[in-house]
Enzyme design. Structure first.
Site, short mmCIF file in Angstrom:
data_model
loop_
_atom_site.label_atom_id
_atom_site.label_comp_id
_atom_site.label_asym_id
_atom_site.label_seq_id
_atom_site.Cartn_x
_atom_site.Cartn_y
_atom_site.Cartn_z
N ASP A 1 0.87 -1.17 0.00
CA ASP A 1 0.00 0.00 0.00
C ASP A 1 0.91 1.23 0.00
O ASP A 1 2.14 1.11 -0.16
CB ASP A 1 -0.98 -0.03 1.19
CG ASP A 1 -0.32 0.20 2.54
OD1 ASP A 1 0.93 0.30 2.61
OD2 ASP A 1 -1.05 0.27 3.55
N HIS A 2 0.31 2.40 0.19
CA HIS A 2 1.08 3.66 0.14
C HIS A 2 2.16 3.70 1.22
O HIS A 2 3.25 4.20 1.00
CB HIS A 2 0.14 4.86 0.30
CG HIS A 2 -0.74 4.77 1.50
ND1 HIS A 2 -1.78 3.86 1.59
CD2 HIS A 2 -0.73 5.44 2.68
CE1 HIS A 2 -2.37 3.99 2.77
NE2 HIS A 2 -1.75 4.94 3.45
N ARG B 1 7.11 1.07 7.70
CA ARG B 1 7.36 2.09 8.72
C ARG B 1 8.12 1.53 9.91
O ARG B 1 8.36 2.25 10.89
CB ARG B 1 6.01 2.67 9.20
CG ARG B 1 5.30 3.48 8.13
CD ARG B 1 3.90 3.88 8.58
NE ARG B 1 3.26 4.77 7.61
CZ ARG B 1 1.95 4.99 7.56
NH1 ARG B 1 1.15 4.42 8.42
NH2 ARG B 1 1.46 5.81 6.64
N ARG C 1 8.34 -33.06 10.85
CA ARG C 1 7.31 -32.71 11.84
C ARG C 1 6.67 -31.36 11.51
O ARG C 1 5.50 -31.12 11.85
CB ARG C 1 7.90 -32.68 13.25
CG ARG C 1 8.89 -31.57 13.52
CD ARG C 1 9.52 -31.72 14.90
NE ARG C 1 10.31 -30.56 15.30
CZ ARG C 1 11.55 -30.31 14.87
NH1 ARG C 1 12.14 -31.14 14.01
NH2 ARG C 1 12.21 -29.25 15.28
N HIS C 2 7.41 -30.50 10.83
CA HIS C 2 6.85 -29.20 10.48
C HIS C 2 5.78 -29.33 9.39
O HIS C 2 4.83 -28.56 9.35
CB HIS C 2 7.96 -28.24 10.04
CG HIS C 2 8.97 -28.02 11.11
ND1 HIS C 2 8.66 -27.42 12.31
CD2 HIS C 2 10.27 -28.38 11.20
CE1 HIS C 2 9.73 -27.39 13.08
NE2 HIS C 2 10.73 -27.97 12.44
N HIS D 1 10.25 -23.69 9.19
CA HIS D 1 9.21 -24.32 10.00
C HIS D 1 7.80 -24.12 9.44
O HIS D 1 6.93 -24.98 9.64
CB HIS D 1 9.23 -23.76 11.43
CG HIS D 1 10.45 -24.18 12.20
ND1 HIS D 1 10.59 -23.97 13.55
CD2 HIS D 1 11.59 -24.81 11.81
CE1 HIS D 1 11.76 -24.44 13.97
NE2 HIS D 1 12.38 -24.95 12.92
N ASN D 2 7.54 -22.98 8.81
CA ASN D 2 6.18 -22.67 8.38
C ASN D 2 5.97 -22.77 6.88
O ASN D 2 4.86 -22.59 6.39
CB ASN D 2 5.78 -21.26 8.84
CG ASN D 2 6.09 -21.02 10.30
OD1 ASN D 2 6.90 -20.15 10.66
ND2 ASN D 2 5.48 -21.78 11.18
N CYS E 1 3.14 -3.20 3.97
CA CYS E 1 2.28 -2.08 4.37
C CYS E 1 3.01 -1.34 5.49
O CYS E 1 4.22 -1.54 5.67
CB CYS E 1 0.86 -2.53 4.76
SG CYS E 1 0.73 -3.50 6.26
N GLY E 2 2.33 -0.48 6.22
CA GLY E 2 3.04 0.31 7.21
C GLY E 2 3.73 -0.56 8.25
O GLY E 2 4.92 -0.38 8.56
N THR E 3 2.98 -1.51 8.78
CA THR E 3 3.53 -2.41 9.80
C THR E 3 3.75 -3.83 9.27
O THR E 3 4.40 -4.63 9.95
CB THR E 3 2.54 -2.53 10.97
OG1 THR E 3 1.28 -2.98 10.42
CG2 THR E 3 2.35 -1.21 11.69
N GLY E 4 3.15 -4.15 8.15
CA GLY E 4 3.14 -5.53 7.64
C GLY E 4 2.01 -6.35 8.23
O GLY E 4 1.80 -7.50 7.84
N ARG F 1 2.48 -30.07 10.92
CA ARG F 1 1.88 -28.87 11.54
C ARG F 1 1.28 -27.95 10.50
O ARG F 1 0.18 -27.39 10.67
CB ARG F 1 2.93 -28.14 12.38
CG ARG F 1 3.37 -28.97 13.59
CD ARG F 1 4.65 -28.48 14.21
NE ARG F 1 5.07 -29.35 15.30
CZ ARG F 1 6.27 -29.34 15.86
NH1 ARG F 1 7.18 -28.46 15.45
NH2 ARG F 1 6.56 -30.17 16.82
C1 RB5 Z 1 -1.87 2.71 6.52
O1 RB5 Z 1 -1.92 3.93 7.19
C2 RB5 Z 1 -1.62 1.58 7.51
O2 RB5 Z 1 -2.74 1.41 8.32
C3 RB5 Z 1 -1.29 0.30 6.78
O3 RB5 Z 1 -0.20 0.50 5.96
C4 RB5 Z 1 -0.90 -0.87 7.65
O4 RB5 Z 1 0.11 -0.55 8.55
C5 RB5 Z 1 -2.00 -1.64 8.24
O5 RB5 Z 1 -1.79 -2.72 8.85
#
Ligand code: RB5
Length: 146
Positions: A8-9, A109, A132-133, A98-99, A65-68, A136
Site C-alpha cells: 500500500d502507500h 514504517r 514434523r513441520h 518451519h512454516n 504495508c506500514g507495519t506488515g 503442523r
Molecule cells: C496505513 O496507514 C496503515 O494502516 C497500513 O499500511 C498498515 O500498517 C496496516 O496494517
C-alpha cells in the site's frame, strides 16, 4: 525464480527498494502495485499477490504495508497462503524452515531498507525442513482446505 511484490502507500517506498534490490540480483519481479504514494487499501494488493502465488504464477510473494500486519492478515485469508510478517532475519529463517511461508510481509514504517534486504535474502535462501513441520503446516490447511 519469480517474486510478486505488492504494497500500500505506507509500504510503497520499501517495496520499491526491495524491487531494485531483487532486480540487481537478477531475480524476476512482478510488481502488482501500488505504484505511488497515493492513499490506497492494503487488502487490494494483498489479494492480488496472494492469488498469484497460490496459482503458481510466482514462487513467492513479498507484501509491504506500514507495519506488515494488515497486509499479512489479509493474505492469510486466501487458501494456500502462508504469509509471515518478519521483523528480523531469524524470523525469516524460521518462517521458511518451519512454516513453509510462501509470502514474506514487511513493515515499511518499522523496517529499514538495509534490514529488509537481509530479511529478504534469508527468506529466499532458506528451505522448508518438512518432517514434523509438514504435519503442523498440514493442520493449518486442514482448517480451510488447501
Ligand atoms: C496505513 O496507514 C496503515 O494502516 C497500513 O499500511 C498498515 O500498517 C496496516 O496494517
Amino acid at each position: 525464480m519469480s517474486i510478486a511484490l505488492g504494497s500500500d502507500h505506507a509500504g510503497f517506498e520499501l517495496k520499491e527498494q526491495v524491487k531494485e534490490y531483487l532486480q540487481s540480483r537478477n531475480i524476476t519481479v512482478t510488481d502488482m502495485g501500488c505504484y505511488n504514494t497515493d492513499r490506497v487499501d492494503y487488502p487490494d494488493f494483498a489479494v492480488k499477490v496472494a492469488k498469484s502465488v497460490v496459482a503458481g504464477e510466482q514462487e513467492f510473494g513479498i507484501l509491504v504495508c506500514g507495519t506488515g500486519i494488515g497486509i499479512s492478515i489479509t493474505a492469510n485469508k486466501i487458501k494456500g497462503v502462508r504469509a509471515a510478517l518478519c521483523c528480523n532475519e531469524y524470523m525469516a529463517e524460521k518462517a521458511r524452515q518451519h512454516n513453509d511461508a510462501n509470502i514474506l510481509a514487511l513493515g515499511g514504517r518499522t523496517t529499514t531498507a538495509d534490514e529488509a534486504k537481509k530479511i529478504v535474502d534469508k527468506f529466499l535462501s532458506t528451505s522448508f525442513e518438512g518432517g514434523r513441520h509438514k504435519l503442523r503446516v498440514d493442520k493449518i490447511h486442514d482448517l480451510t482446505g488447501k
